[in-house]
Write a protein that holds these residues in place. Sequence first.
Motif, PDB file in Angstrom:
ATOM      1  N   ILE A  48       0.857  -1.186   0.000  1.00 48.79           N
ATOM      2  CA  ILE A  48       0.000   0.000   0.000  1.00 48.79           C
ATOM      3  C   ILE A  48       0.895   1.238   0.000  1.00 48.79           C
ATOM      4  O   ILE A  48       2.087   1.156   0.323  1.00 48.79           O
ATOM      5  CB  ILE A  48      -0.934   0.024   1.236  1.00 48.79           C
ATOM      6  N   PRO A  49       0.356   2.410  -0.344  1.00 51.07           N
ATOM      7  CA  PRO A  49       1.166   3.627  -0.230  1.00 51.07           C
ATOM      8  C   PRO A  49       1.606   3.845   1.222  1.00 51.07           C
ATOM      9  O   PRO A  49       0.959   3.362   2.165  1.00 51.07           O
ATOM     10  CB  PRO A  49       0.203   4.732  -0.675  1.00 51.07           C
ATOM     11  N   GLY A  50       2.700   4.568   1.403  1.00 50.55           N
ATOM     12  CA  GLY A  50       3.165   4.875   2.751  1.00 50.55           C
ATOM     13  C   GLY A  50       2.120   5.656   3.529  1.00 50.55           C
ATOM     14  O   GLY A  50       1.426   6.521   2.984  1.00 50.55           O
ATOM     15  N   MET A  64      -7.906   7.919   3.347  1.00 47.76           N
ATOM     16  CA  MET A  64      -7.720   9.031   4.282  1.00 47.76           C
ATOM     17  C   MET A  64      -6.324   9.021   4.899  1.00 47.76           C
ATOM     18  O   MET A  64      -5.806  10.055   5.298  1.00 47.76           O
ATOM     19  CB  MET A  64      -8.788   8.965   5.383  1.00 47.76           C
ATOM     20  N   TYR A  65      -5.720   7.834   4.987  1.00 53.02           N
ATOM     21  CA  TYR A  65      -4.400   7.709   5.621  1.00 53.02           C
ATOM     22  C   TYR A  65      -3.249   7.808   4.616  1.00 53.02           C
ATOM     23  O   TYR A  65      -2.085   7.758   4.992  1.00 53.02           O
ATOM     24  CB  TYR A  65      -4.293   6.366   6.347  1.00 53.02           C
ATOM     25  N   THR A  66      -3.589   7.919   3.327  1.00 52.08           N
ATOM     26  CA  THR A  66      -2.539   7.935   2.305  1.00 52.08           C
ATOM     27  C   THR A  66      -2.740   9.112   1.346  1.00 52.08           C
ATOM     28  O   THR A  66      -2.187  10.192   1.558  1.00 52.08           O
ATOM     29  CB  THR A  66      -2.510   6.595   1.550  1.00 52.08           C
ATOM     30  N   LYS A  67      -3.530   8.926   0.322  1.00 53.73           N
ATOM     31  CA  LYS A  67      -3.753   9.953  -0.686  1.00 53.73           C
ATOM     32  C   LYS A  67      -4.270  11.258  -0.083  1.00 53.73           C
ATOM     33  O   LYS A  67      -3.743  12.344  -0.355  1.00 53.73           O
ATOM     34  CB  LYS A  67      -4.747   9.428  -1.725  1.00 53.73           C
ATOM     35  N   ASN A  68      -5.313  11.157   0.770  1.00 58.79           N
ATOM     36  CA  ASN A  68      -5.875  12.374   1.368  1.00 58.79           C
ATOM     37  C   ASN A  68      -4.887  13.054   2.300  1.00 58.79           C
ATOM     38  O   ASN A  68      -4.876  14.276   2.422  1.00 58.79           O
ATOM     39  CB  ASN A  68      -7.164  12.050   2.128  1.00 58.79           C
ATOM     40  N   GLY A  69      -4.056  12.257   2.970  1.00 59.15           N
ATOM     41  CA  GLY A  69      -3.051  12.835   3.851  1.00 59.15           C
ATOM     42  C   GLY A  69      -2.093  13.723   3.094  1.00 59.15           C
ATOM     43  O   GLY A  69      -1.733  14.817   3.541  1.00 59.15           O
ATOM     44  N   SER A  70      -1.660  13.269   1.929  1.00 62.90           N
ATOM     45  CA  SER A  70      -0.758  14.068   1.102  1.00 62.90           C
ATOM     46  C   SER A  70      -1.422  15.366   0.670  1.00 62.90           C
ATOM     47  O   SER A  70      -0.843  16.459   0.805  1.00 62.90           O
ATOM     48  CB  SER A  70      -0.338  13.260  -0.125  1.00 62.90           C
ATOM     49  N   ASN A  76      -0.954  19.688   1.433  1.00 62.57           N
ATOM     50  CA  ASN A  76      -0.680  20.483   0.238  1.00 62.57           C
ATOM     51  C   ASN A  76       0.479  19.899  -0.571  1.00 62.57           C
ATOM     52  O   ASN A  76       1.297  20.629  -1.138  1.00 62.57           O
ATOM     53  CB  ASN A  76      -0.400  21.943   0.600  1.00 62.57           C
ATOM     54  N   GLU A  77       0.549  18.566  -0.588  1.00 66.79           N
ATOM     55  CA  GLU A  77       1.552  17.843  -1.369  1.00 66.79           C
ATOM     56  C   GLU A  77       0.836  17.131  -2.514  1.00 66.79           C
ATOM     57  O   GLU A  77      -0.269  16.621  -2.339  1.00 66.79           O
ATOM     58  CB  GLU A  77       2.279  16.821  -0.496  1.00 66.79           C
ATOM     59  N   VAL A 102      -0.030   7.991  -3.432  1.00 64.74           N
ATOM     60  CA  VAL A 102      -0.585   7.200  -4.532  1.00 64.74           C
ATOM     61  C   VAL A 102       0.577   6.481  -5.207  1.00 64.74           C
ATOM     62  O   VAL A 102       1.660   7.045  -5.356  1.00 64.74           O
ATOM     63  CB  VAL A 102      -1.321   8.088  -5.565  1.00 64.74           C
ATOM     64  N   LEU A 103       0.338   5.249  -5.619  1.00 64.89           N
ATOM     65  CA  LEU A 103       1.374   4.479  -6.309  1.00 64.89           C
ATOM     66  C   LEU A 103       1.097   4.515  -7.806  1.00 64.89           C
ATOM     67  O   LEU A 103       0.422   3.658  -8.368  1.00 64.89           O
ATOM     68  CB  LEU A 103       1.400   3.044  -5.772  1.00 64.89           C
TER      69      LEU A 103
END
Length: 495
Positions: A57-59, A438-444, A448-449, A454-455
């Motif tokens: 999974i993404p970090g 919420m713990y990966t893509k949304n976190g970034s 504002n990254e 996302v992989l």
Amino acid sequence: MCKITVYTNAEIFTQDPLNPRVNSLAVACNEIIDAGESLENKYLGAKIVDLNGATVIPGFIDTHLHLKWLALQKQWINLFGTRSIEELLSKLKEAKTPWIIGRGFNEKLFSEEKIPTRHDLDEVFPEKPVLIVRVCGHIGVANTQLLKKVGLWDNPEVVEGVEVDSSGKPTGVLKEKALEFVLEKTPKPPLKQYIEFMKNVLNELLSKGLTTVASMNTDPLEFYVLQSIDTPLKVRVFFDVKYLETLSKLMIKGSFGNEKLRVKGVKIIGDGSFGGKTAALRHNYVGTEGKGELLITSSALENIVSEAKKLDMLVAVHAIGDRAIEEILNVKESLLGNIRIEHCSLTPPDIVEKLSEKRVFALSVQPHFRISDTWLPKVIGESSKYAYMFYTLSKRGLLVSFSSDAPVEPFDPLVNLEAAISDEGVGERVPISEALKMYTKNGSLALNEKDKGVLKKGYKADFVILSRNIFREKPSEAKVIATIIEGKIAYGKIP
């Protein structure tokens, strides 16, 4: 020319809606260059890493924790889980330091069901200064010796939040600004020890699959400690600093730092906590005439956001109660896009409606509160049914990111994912697919990254290799085999 590495024979969940699940990733130059099926056949000559069916999974990205307190807590007494004042005092006796500091008590778990006072602490510690901090970090209790050391015994009016008895003397209970005042005056560990504490914390984060974290309310010393670590940082650390004083001390304009250590925004405290009955509500707390403490006004917040906007920074506003959230939403709509609400815990239907209409930049929420705060109905009453409505807020189009608020809650994302999807607890459960987002893509995005979480091609090669598929089994039963950051193994090893 960077060498290509292909990770293959895995169940890879990418968070890319156009390509959600693949069995291999191609990585080069710190980035993902491809995500697809059997890429070892496409990139001949690449280094092939067979993951033997592991889940990838993404970090994980934690958008709200406190590195400073996680580090300092290593020399404090751990009071998490204590079940009585007697047990708390017994643990404090273990301290060998001149000042005794403990953190993590929760009186909701005590047989006495009450917050201790200086009298409880004085009984066992008449000579040594003692401070205990509640699990929420918004309430503390000091004994008489400590109150004298910091100048509050004879002058409790020096700072707001010192509770006094009928004779005008402090009870020992310190709220919000008073606790912050006292903590600033407590001794800090020697710099070398502080750095070692911080290194240990960062390694622990990596072991849980965290690749990026946002540390809140950072002061210059915390920033300096991280800069002083003698090995290159692996986990990416972003900061939201205390406004004005910290900003001016660091002399920053815009994002400051580098890829691994950067100031990203400004942190403002808008109210307190449910447990301390200081979160700002629109109604009274159960059994009291108090509605908590509103610590920021919309007009004052507008001034701060305007200044931060000039520096291209977001303003993260701690707001737990519905009154505090409503106050934020009174800010000019042209400025709301520069505000991220931290916690956003109590959202009755009208608040959800306003949030979805006015659209702040993002929300940073903590799923573990769902299972920690089962006592909430006793404190805020019927309105507790509107607490922790994370899934509803997401479905209404808001950018919702997960975080831990560690050390308030554990920073292990797998534990927090399980709290999010649990059928038990306060508030709504969140489906695992949405929770992971919420713990990966949304976190970034909430930080504002644009190139993390996302992989897919062009994104950082930050990912976690797990022992089990968290879509089929309990997340807490999975183990982190390895944490990869920018294509390099930051923790663990690949068989």
